[in-house]
Write a protein that holds these residues in place. Structure first.
Motif: not given
Ligand SMILES: Nc1ncnc2c1ncn2[C@@H]1O[C@H](COP(=O)(O)OP(=O)(O)OP(=O)(O)O)[C@@H](O)[C@H]1O
Length: 266
Positions: A62-63, A73-74, A78-79, A103-105
């Motif tokens: 991915i990228m 978390k990253d 993205i996904i 949650t990831p933020y």
């Protein structure tokens, strides 16, 4: 820049080889429909792209980063992944479930911020679920729940959105509405992959179609390139005529001939 690069992807569940060497690259924001017969590996492909499953062989980038080497978390920033269904043991309201997308933020034990509430509200309004916000998610109809799960993934504000049969429980109005929302998101820069079973709606809404058969890609390209009578016959064992939709100018399949007399195994 290539956003998703799938290289020689193999995945086995024990002795069952679900993916047998899948290769493709997608760049830019597009709506990609994943179609194919039952058991052809669509869900397994989506789960490998999301990083939920680890390839038995090959890799998903991915990228330019291997999805498995990304911190969870990253990856979640993205996904976004919308599975076919989820079950919650506890009594969560729809609002709680959509807030889980934030949650990831948030750092551990951090309370939701104003921007999280705004993102949740926006996602629920967009998916027409705001009026369901106080209802327990386990008590919603299949179609209502499906829209809440989409809202949860949107609240995550991902760059890539993966959806497993997002319109399977929806009535025709919401099928069109959800596909239109996904299309709008691609216009805003998102790359969307959706496992779909409706060939004609896929042809109308998708920029690219990835057609799967027996754990491999049978065909990949624009709807015009992929939705052909030969491909439909090869993948679904169905005789179909493919005509041009006079309004949208996209391929339209028409099942006019009498098919076999009963179910065939596949
Ligand atoms: N958890 C599992 N354990 C063992 N085999 C599995 C598991 N999940 C899927 N499979 C098998 O892997 C193959 C691919 O399944 P997958 O769910 O990816 O197909 P699909 O194209 O999404 O199917 P459908 O259209 O029916 O949802 C099938 O043969 C299936 O039986």
């Amino acid at each position: 820049m290539t956003i998703v690069n799938v290289e020689d992807l193999h995945y086995s569940y024990g002795d069952i080889q679900a993916l047998k060497g899948v290769n493709f690259k997608i760049d830019g924001s597009k709506m990609v429909g994943i179609l194919g017969s039952n058991g052809s590996g669509k869900t397994t492909l989506l789960k490998n792209i999301s990083g939920y499953l680890k390839p038995s062989r090959g890799n998903v980038f991915i990228m330019d980063k291997s999805v498995h080497k990304m911190r969870s978390k990253d990856r979640a920033r993205i996904i976004g992944y919308v599975p076919q269904d989820m079950y919650f043991d506890f009594e969560f309201t729809s609002y709680d479930v959509v807030m889980m997308g934030r949650t990831p933020y948030l750092s551990r034990f951090q309370r939701e911020r104003k921007e999280d509430a705004i993102s949740v509200r926006d996602a629920m309004i967009l998916t027409n679920t705001w009026d369901l916000k106080d209802r327990y998610v386990n008590e919603l109809s299949g179609g209502q729940r499906q829209r809440v799960y989409i809202a949860r993934a949107l609240a995550q504000e991902p760059e890539i959105l993966l959806l497993d049969e997002p319109i399977s429980h929806l009535d025709v109005k919401y099928q069109i509405e959800v596909l239109s929302i996904l299309k709008q998101l691609t216009a805003k820069g998102m790359l969307v992959f959706a496992v779909l079973h409706d060939i004609n709606l896929s042809s109308q809404f998708c920029d690219l179609i990835l057609l799967m058969k027996d754990g491999e890609i049978a065909s990949i390209g624009t709807p015009n390139e992929v939705i052909t009578a030969e491909n439909i016959k090869m993948v679904f064992s169905v005789d179909a005529d493919v005509i041009k939709n006079p309004i949208t100018d996209t391929p339209l399949i028409v099942i006019s001939k009498r098919q076999g007399d009963g179910l065939t195994s596949g």
